[in-house]
Motif scaffolding. Structure first.
Motif, PDB file in Angstrom:
ATOM      1  N   GLY A 162       0.794  -1.226   0.000  1.00 11.55           N
ATOM      2  CA  GLY A 162       0.000   0.000   0.000  1.00 11.55           C
ATOM      3  C   GLY A 162       0.830   1.281   0.000  1.00 11.55           C
ATOM      4  N   SER A 163       1.803   1.382   0.922  1.00 11.10           N
ATOM      5  CA  SER A 163       2.624   2.596   0.979  1.00 11.10           C
ATOM      6  C   SER A 163       3.813   2.461   0.032  1.00 11.10           C
ATOM      7  N   LEU A 164       4.391   3.601  -0.345  1.00  6.91           N
ATOM      8  CA  LEU A 164       5.532   3.554  -1.259  1.00  6.91           C
ATOM      9  C   LEU A 164       6.722   2.869  -0.589  1.00  6.91           C
ATOM     10  N   LYS A 165       6.897   3.142   0.709  1.00  4.18           N
ATOM     11  CA  LYS A 165       8.006   2.509   1.432  1.00  4.18           C
ATOM     12  C   LYS A 165       7.809   0.988   1.490  1.00  4.18           C
ATOM     13  N   GLY A 166       6.557   0.581   1.730  1.00  3.93           N
ATOM     14  CA  GLY A 166       6.250  -0.849   1.762  1.00  3.93           C
ATOM     15  C   GLY A 166       6.515  -1.495   0.404  1.00  3.93           C
ATOM     16  N   HIS A 167       6.140  -0.788  -0.640  1.00  4.64           N
ATOM     17  CA  HIS A 167       6.367  -1.288  -1.999  1.00  4.64           C
ATOM     18  C   HIS A 167       7.878  -1.411  -2.272  1.00  4.64           C
ATOM     19  N   ALA A 168       8.618  -0.360  -1.889  1.00  2.00           N
ATOM     20  CA  ALA A 168      10.079  -0.386  -2.101  1.00  2.00           C
ATOM     21  C   ALA A 168      10.698  -1.526  -1.304  1.00  2.00           C
ATOM     22  N   SER A 169      10.218  -1.733  -0.086  1.00  2.00           N
ATOM     23  CA  SER A 169      10.760  -2.795   0.757  1.00  2.00           C
ATOM     24  C   SER A 169      10.507  -4.175   0.126  1.00  2.00           C
ATOM     25  N   MET A 170       9.333  -4.310  -0.511  1.00  2.00           N
ATOM     26  CA  MET A 170       9.018  -5.568  -1.181  1.00  2.00           C
ATOM     27  C   MET A 170       9.938  -5.781  -2.397  1.00  2.00           C
ATOM     28  N   MET A 171      10.143  -4.731  -3.164  1.00  2.00           N
ATOM     29  CA  MET A 171      11.049  -4.847  -4.311  1.00  2.00           C
ATOM     30  C   MET A 171      12.483  -5.105  -3.831  1.00  2.00           C
ATOM     31  N   HIS A 172      12.818  -4.554  -2.665  1.00  3.68           N
ATOM     32  CA  HIS A 172      14.144  -4.800  -2.098  1.00  3.68           C
ATOM     33  C   HIS A 172      14.326  -6.283  -1.780  1.00  3.68           C
ATOM     34  N   SER A 173      13.254  -6.924  -1.311  1.00  6.67           N
ATOM     35  CA  SER A 173      13.389  -8.354  -1.011  1.00  6.67           C
ATOM     36  C   SER A 173      13.632  -9.136  -2.307  1.00  6.67           C
ATOM     37  N   PHE A 174      13.065  -8.661  -3.419  1.00  2.23           N
ATOM     38  CA  PHE A 174      13.358  -9.304  -4.715  1.00  2.23           C
ATOM     39  C   PHE A 174      14.807  -9.035  -5.140  1.00  2.23           C
ATOM     40  N   ALA A 175      15.275  -7.816  -4.878  1.00  2.00           N
ATOM     41  CA  ALA A 175      16.686  -7.505  -5.205  1.00  2.00           C
ATOM     42  C   ALA A 175      17.606  -8.448  -4.435  1.00  2.00           C
ATOM     43  N   HIS A 176      17.244  -8.697  -3.190  1.00  2.00           N
ATOM     44  CA  HIS A 176      18.071  -9.587  -2.356  1.00  2.00           C
ATOM     45  C   HIS A 176      18.056 -11.021  -2.897  1.00  2.00           C
ATOM     46  N   ILE A 177      16.889 -11.469  -3.332  1.00  2.00           N
ATOM     47  CA  ILE A 177      16.801 -12.805  -3.929  1.00  2.00           C
ATOM     48  C   ILE A 177      17.696 -12.873  -5.167  1.00  2.00           C
ATOM     49  N   GLU A 178      17.672 -11.836  -5.984  1.00  5.50           N
ATOM     50  CA  GLU A 178      18.474 -11.842  -7.216  1.00  5.50           C
ATOM     51  C   GLU A 178      19.971 -11.771  -6.903  1.00  5.50           C
ATOM     52  N   PHE A 179      20.332 -11.005  -5.876  1.00  6.34           N
ATOM     53  CA  PHE A 179      21.754 -10.955  -5.494  1.00  6.34           C
ATOM     54  C   PHE A 179      22.202 -12.349  -5.045  1.00  6.34           C
ATOM     55  N   ASN A 180      21.384 -12.989  -4.220  1.00  2.00           N
ATOM     56  CA  ASN A 180      21.655 -14.375  -3.814  1.00  2.00           C
ATOM     57  C   ASN A 180      21.748 -15.286  -5.033  1.00  2.00           C
ATOM     58  N   ALA A 181      20.847 -15.056  -5.992  1.00  2.00           N
ATOM     59  CA  ALA A 181      20.774 -15.948  -7.149  1.00  2.00           C
ATOM     60  C   ALA A 181      22.038 -15.862  -8.013  1.00  2.00           C
ATOM     61  N   ILE A 182      22.664 -14.677  -8.076  1.00  2.47           N
ATOM     62  CA  ILE A 182      23.941 -14.574  -8.799  1.00  2.47           C
ATOM     63  C   ILE A 182      24.961 -15.477  -8.095  1.00  2.47           C
ATOM     64  N   ASN A 183      25.006 -15.379  -6.768  1.00  2.00           N
ATOM     65  CA  ASN A 183      25.942 -16.207  -6.003  1.00  2.00           C
ATOM     66  C   ASN A 183      25.630 -17.698  -6.146  1.00  2.00           C
ATOM     67  N   ILE A 184      24.348 -18.021  -6.155  1.00  2.00           N
ATOM     68  CA  ILE A 184      23.943 -19.429  -6.290  1.00  2.00           C
ATOM     69  C   ILE A 184      24.451 -19.985  -7.627  1.00  2.00           C
ATOM     70  N   ALA A 185      24.304 -19.190  -8.684  1.00  2.23           N
ATOM     71  CA  ALA A 185      24.711 -19.661 -10.016  1.00  2.23           C
ATOM     72  C   ALA A 185      26.230 -19.845 -10.077  1.00  2.23           C
ATOM     73  N   TRP A 186      26.972 -18.877  -9.550  1.00  2.00           N
ATOM     74  CA  TRP A 186      28.440 -19.028  -9.618  1.00  2.00           C
ATOM     75  C   TRP A 186      28.941 -20.127  -8.687  1.00  2.00           C
ATOM     76  N   ASP A 187      28.254 -20.319  -7.556  1.00  2.00           N
ATOM     77  CA  ASP A 187      28.661 -21.416  -6.679  1.00  2.00           C
ATOM     78  C   ASP A 187      28.428 -22.767  -7.366  1.00  2.00           C
ATOM     79  N   ALA A 188      27.331 -22.855  -8.136  1.00  2.00           N
ATOM     80  CA  ALA A 188      27.056 -24.101  -8.870  1.00  2.00           C
ATOM     81  C   ALA A 188      28.149 -24.372  -9.910  1.00  2.00           C
ATOM     82  N   VAL A 189      28.677 -23.313 -10.510  1.00  3.14           N
ATOM     83  CA  VAL A 189      29.747 -23.472 -11.501  1.00  3.14           C
ATOM     84  C   VAL A 189      31.056 -23.842 -10.803  1.00  3.14           C
ATOM     85  N   TYR A 190      31.339 -23.147  -9.709  1.00  3.41           N
ATOM     86  CA  TYR A 190      32.620 -23.314  -9.013  1.00  3.41           C
ATOM     87  C   TYR A 190      32.746 -24.673  -8.324  1.00  3.41           C
ATOM     88  N   ARG A 191      31.681 -25.067  -7.618  1.00  2.00           N
ATOM     89  CA  ARG A 191      31.797 -26.141  -6.636  1.00  2.00           C
ATOM     90  C   ARG A 191      31.812 -27.551  -7.224  1.00  2.00           C
TER      91      ARG A 191
END
Ligand SMILES: [Fe+2]
Length: 275
Positions: free
Chosen positions: A79-108
């Motif tokens: 509902g609020s802009l801050k709440g919306h930004a916080s939700m998109m931030h959680s997606f940014a965090h998932i994507e940051f993790n996902a970059i690491n997940i992909a490279w760990d799969a290649v490395y390990r």
């Protein structure tokens, strides 16, 4: 940093994946991820089969966001802009993790077929793209990755599954990332309803690509089961029961999951185990 010779390091996708994994700056991680994928598609890299793997290396994380326990994160509202930004931030965090997940799969896991490295380096590239889309969007709202706290749940499962590529494929793409397929369409609808059309569009791109990422997990999970001559269905069930029974939640997006390679029998099992 691992002691690789300069030549080996420069030409090995898996040695370089380790370097990407350790980078702390999101901008650097994105830039190096795109560069590494480009060199791979241009045929400049090979797989170093004798690479020495460091068992318990952590990924590189920026100073912010602060990583806290899941239950310490504030409840988000769109509902609020801050709440919306916080939700998109959680997606940014998932994507940051996902970059690491992909490279760990290649490395390990250095003894997989070439196509495996092609799949996971493509995923790293797509995750870097997703991360950038969301972070640019957050900046347009005067926030950025690091503006809110985040949690370490995704990465903990990566740590728990370091010992076996089969277990990794079963539990990271096919449980945690598959959950994204179930919940994202509703979030897209909510964003549209609140007039956040750009955010809805970004999530639609991510959703489309994530079906492909989960499918990669399915394909390599089945490949490993075949190779070890074990029953894929029973192995998946055993792994869920051992590690992830509490992470299986209805309702499922059956259409997306079938596209991502889940069998009707697996869906039947997931439906009854989440009742
Ligand atoms: Fe992604």
């Amino acid at each position: 940093m691992q002691d690789n010779t300069a030549t080996n390091f420069k030409n090995s996708i898996n040695a370089r994946a380790y370097h990407c994994l350790l980078l702390e700056s999101p901008q650097e991680k994105v830039a190096q991820s795109l560069k590494l994928r480009e060199e791979w598609t241009n045929g400049l890299l090979s797989v170093e089969r004798d690479l020495e793997i460091i068992d318990n290396c952590d990924a590189g994380w920026p100073e912010k966001p602060e990583l806290v326990a899941f239950n310490r994160l504030p409840k988000r509202t769109v509902g609020s802009l801050k709440g919306h930004a916080s939700m998109m931030h959680s997606f940014a965090h998932i994507e940051f993790n996902a970059i690491n997940i992909a490279w760990d799969a290649v490395y390990r896991f250095p003894d997989m077929p070439e196509e495996y490295y092609d799949d996971w380096s493509r995923i790293a590239q797509e995750e870097a793209y997703h991360f950038t889309l969301i972070n640019d969007y957050l900046k347009s709202l005067d926030y950025e990755y690091g503006s809110f706290d985040a949690h370490k749940g995704l990465w903990e499962m990566v740590e728990e599954t370091r010992y076996d590529v089969l277990v990794r494929m079963a539990l990271v793409p096919r449980v945690l990332e598959a959950r994204g397929l179930d919940v994202t369409p509703n979030i897209i609808q909510k964003f549209k309803h609140h007039g956040h059309h750009e955010a809805a569009e970004i999530l639609s791109i991510i959703y489309r690509d994530e079906i492909g990422h989960v499918e990669v997990g399915t394909r390599w999970f089945n490949y490993m089961c075949n190779k070890r001559e074990i029953d894929a269905h029973q192995t998946f069930v055993d792994l869920i029961e051992r590690y992830a029974v509490d992470k299986i939640r209805q309702p499922f997006n059956e259409v997306a999951r079938m596209k991502a390679g889940f069998s009707a029998r697996e869906m039947e099992y997931l439906n009854q185990c989440s009742k």
